[in-house]
Motif scaffolding. Structure first.
Motif, mmCIF file in Angstrom:
data_model
loop_
_atom_site.group_PDB
_atom_site.id
_atom_site.type_symbol
_atom_site.label_atom_id
_atom_site.label_comp_id
_atom_site.label_asym_id
_atom_site.label_seq_id
_atom_site.Cartn_x
_atom_site.Cartn_y
_atom_site.Cartn_z
ATOM 1 N N TRP A 191 0.763 -1.302 -0.018
ATOM 2 C CA TRP A 191 -0.029 0.108 -0.016
ATOM 3 C C TRP A 191 0.817 1.221 -0.158
ATOM 4 O O TRP A 191 1.852 1.244 0.711
ATOM 5 C CB TRP A 191 -0.786 0.058 1.087
ATOM 6 N N THR B 4 0.178 5.905 -0.610
ATOM 7 C CA THR B 4 -0.610 6.991 -0.959
ATOM 8 C C THR B 4 0.048 8.274 -1.312
ATOM 9 O O THR B 4 1.335 8.190 -0.848
ATOM 10 C CB THR B 4 -1.456 7.173 0.511
ATOM 11 N N VAL C 177 -4.531 6.431 -3.840
ATOM 12 C CA VAL C 177 -3.944 5.323 -3.172
ATOM 13 C C VAL C 177 -3.581 4.255 -4.087
ATOM 14 O O VAL C 177 -4.391 4.010 -4.981
ATOM 15 C CB VAL C 177 -4.961 4.901 -1.931
ATOM 16 N N GLU D 264 -8.418 7.189 -6.897
ATOM 17 C CA GLU D 264 -7.900 8.701 -6.766
ATOM 18 C C GLU D 264 -9.034 9.937 -6.797
ATOM 19 O O GLU D 264 -10.114 9.313 -7.650
ATOM 20 C CB GLU D 264 -6.682 9.115 -7.605
#
Length: 440
Positions: free
Chosen positions: A378, A380, A403, A416
């Motif tokens: 992950w 961001t 993200v 997004e």
């Protein structure tokens, strides 16, 4: 006691030889160059081992028939038999593994190249735009690129990227109700070059290549990008707003290691070539970048000189301003700087470019994009993006919050939200976008 074991060795030798024949065909496309080299080395070692074992079997057979019994210590002879038996078991397992990896899949041969690699990716996006009066949604882009690289010899390489794109551009002509244009089918030759490598410090590249400015334009390929929408000054793709995305010509590039322990790296690109829409105008430019050891910092400076003829920024596609196409006929000079910080969990990209237009309004574009790697899967990011394309088209600002999720190294999923502020006339637009890139 010897002859049954000798027979066993003989049968196994034949089985191993047959397995070798099954996997000694040209290696399949799925293997990388390093894996291919390892496979060849393993096969060669296996052949040598089989030859030695075959000779040993013949010696044992002769000794068994002439003397009727082995010479030397029986216990030592049994241990040697057990050792050879284990080695044959290991060899059989290795060959079985090689056969499983190769299998019966299709085989690709290069005409004359020493190595041939093929890969690619597909990107699909879904976009929802929310204007002041209405909202519209579309599966607006499907992009497939096929990447082919060949090693001709120790000095020469070839690379091409072939694109297949269906795209419905988001049109902001009606600022209060942006909608999607009909899907356009585009099949461009994106990249195609030959590269001569003398050393790390000197390479000569000829063909169609990515214009070597900034950070994101050089990275180029969607599998590594946090956002499939490039910063505004790089749109329309593949056109020119401040500088062209691609150049057809030649460039010299390389890198030099500096510092007390060669921990710093100096990169450079110098090119001359044409933009596809202005083939008669030769443009020159370059970039110099410097990486400060393992600090994570890379600084770059950029310059280009050229002439625009016949076209302005045009009808800017994608998510950028769409204005009337205006004619230009002027010289220009582009100067720019880029700053990259990439260390640990923080990835921060910054670029600033200004095009000094002779007799016309200057064009300015810049962005800052910090990103945080939450973990291996992950991340961001946020991007502030500003563009003033000149020619009385007004300016626009984008705030992008997104993200990324990577279930594995070959899949990138994105979500997004883009808040776009336009002027001339003024309007605010909200854009939600989902996209996925699968590469191989």
């Amino acid at each position: 006691m010897i002859r049954p074991f000798v027979t066993k060795l003989h049968v196994r030798g034949l089985m191993v030889a047959m397995a070798l024949l099954a996997v000694s065909c040209p290696v399949t496309l799925a293997q990388s160059p390093d894996e291919l080299k390892e496979l060849r080395e393993e096969l060669e070692k296996s052949r040598e081992l089989i030859e030695r074992l075959s000779n040993r079997v013949e010696q044992l057979e002769k000794r068994g028939t002439t003397s009727g019994a082995p010479t030397g210590d029986p216990g030592d002879m049994g241990a040697r038999f057990d050792e050879q038996d284990e080695r044959l078991e290991e060899l059989e397992n290795t060959l079985f593994d090689l056969d499983t990896r190769v299998g019966d899949r299709a085989i690709v041969h290069a005409f004359d190249a020493e190595e041939l690699d093929i890969g690619g990716f597909i990107t699909q996006s879904f976009t929802l735009s929310t204007g002041q009066d209405d909202s519209n949604a579309s599966f607006n882009q499907t992009l497939v690129e096929i990447l082919i690289k060949a090693k001709i010899d120790e000095k020469w390489d070839f690379f091409t990227a072939l694109g297949f794109l269906r795209e419905a551009d988001l049109d902001f002509t009606n600022r209060n109700e942006p909608d999607f244009r009909p899907h356009a089918n585009r099949v461009p030759q994106i990249i195609a070059w030959a590269n001569y490598r003398q050393s790390d410090a000197f390479n000569l590249q000829i063909g169609r290549f990515v214009t070597p400015h900034g950070i994101i334009n050089i990275e180029h390929f969607p599998p590594v990008l946090l956002d499939i929408n490039q910063p505004q000054f790089l749109r329309p793709f593949s056109g020119e707003t401040i500088f062209q995305n691609f150049t057809i010509g030649a460039q010299v590039h390389g890198k030099v290691f500096l510092g007390a322990n060669d921990e710093d790296e100096l990169q450079y690109n110098v090119y001359a070539g044409a933009f596809a829409d202005n083939p008669e105008e030769i443009r020159v430019g370059g970039r110099v970048g410097y990486t400060f050891g393992d600090s994570g910092f890379t600084l770059g400076v950029n310059y280009m000189h050229g002439r625009r003829e016949g076209r302005g920024p045009g009808a800017l596609g994608g998510l950028s301003i769409v204005g009337s196409r205006s004619l230009t006929n002027n010289d220009f000079n582009v100067v720019g700087a880029d700053i990259l910080y990439d260390k640990g969990r923080l990835l921060w990209k910054n670029e600033f470019f200004i095009s000094l237009e002779e007799g016309l309004e200057n064009r300015i574009g810049f962005y800052t994009q910090p990103a945080w790697r939450i973990n291996d899967k992950w991340s961001t990011f946020y991007r502030f993006d500003y563009l003033d394309p000149g020619q009385s088209l007004g300016h626009s600002t984008e705030h992008v919050l997104g993200v990324n999720f990577l279930p594995n190294d070959n899949i990138r999923l994105r979500a997004e939200y883009i808040f776009k502020q336009l002027n001339n006339p003024s309007a605010d637009v909200g854009i939600f976008q989902l996209s996925a890139t699968l590469s191989f």
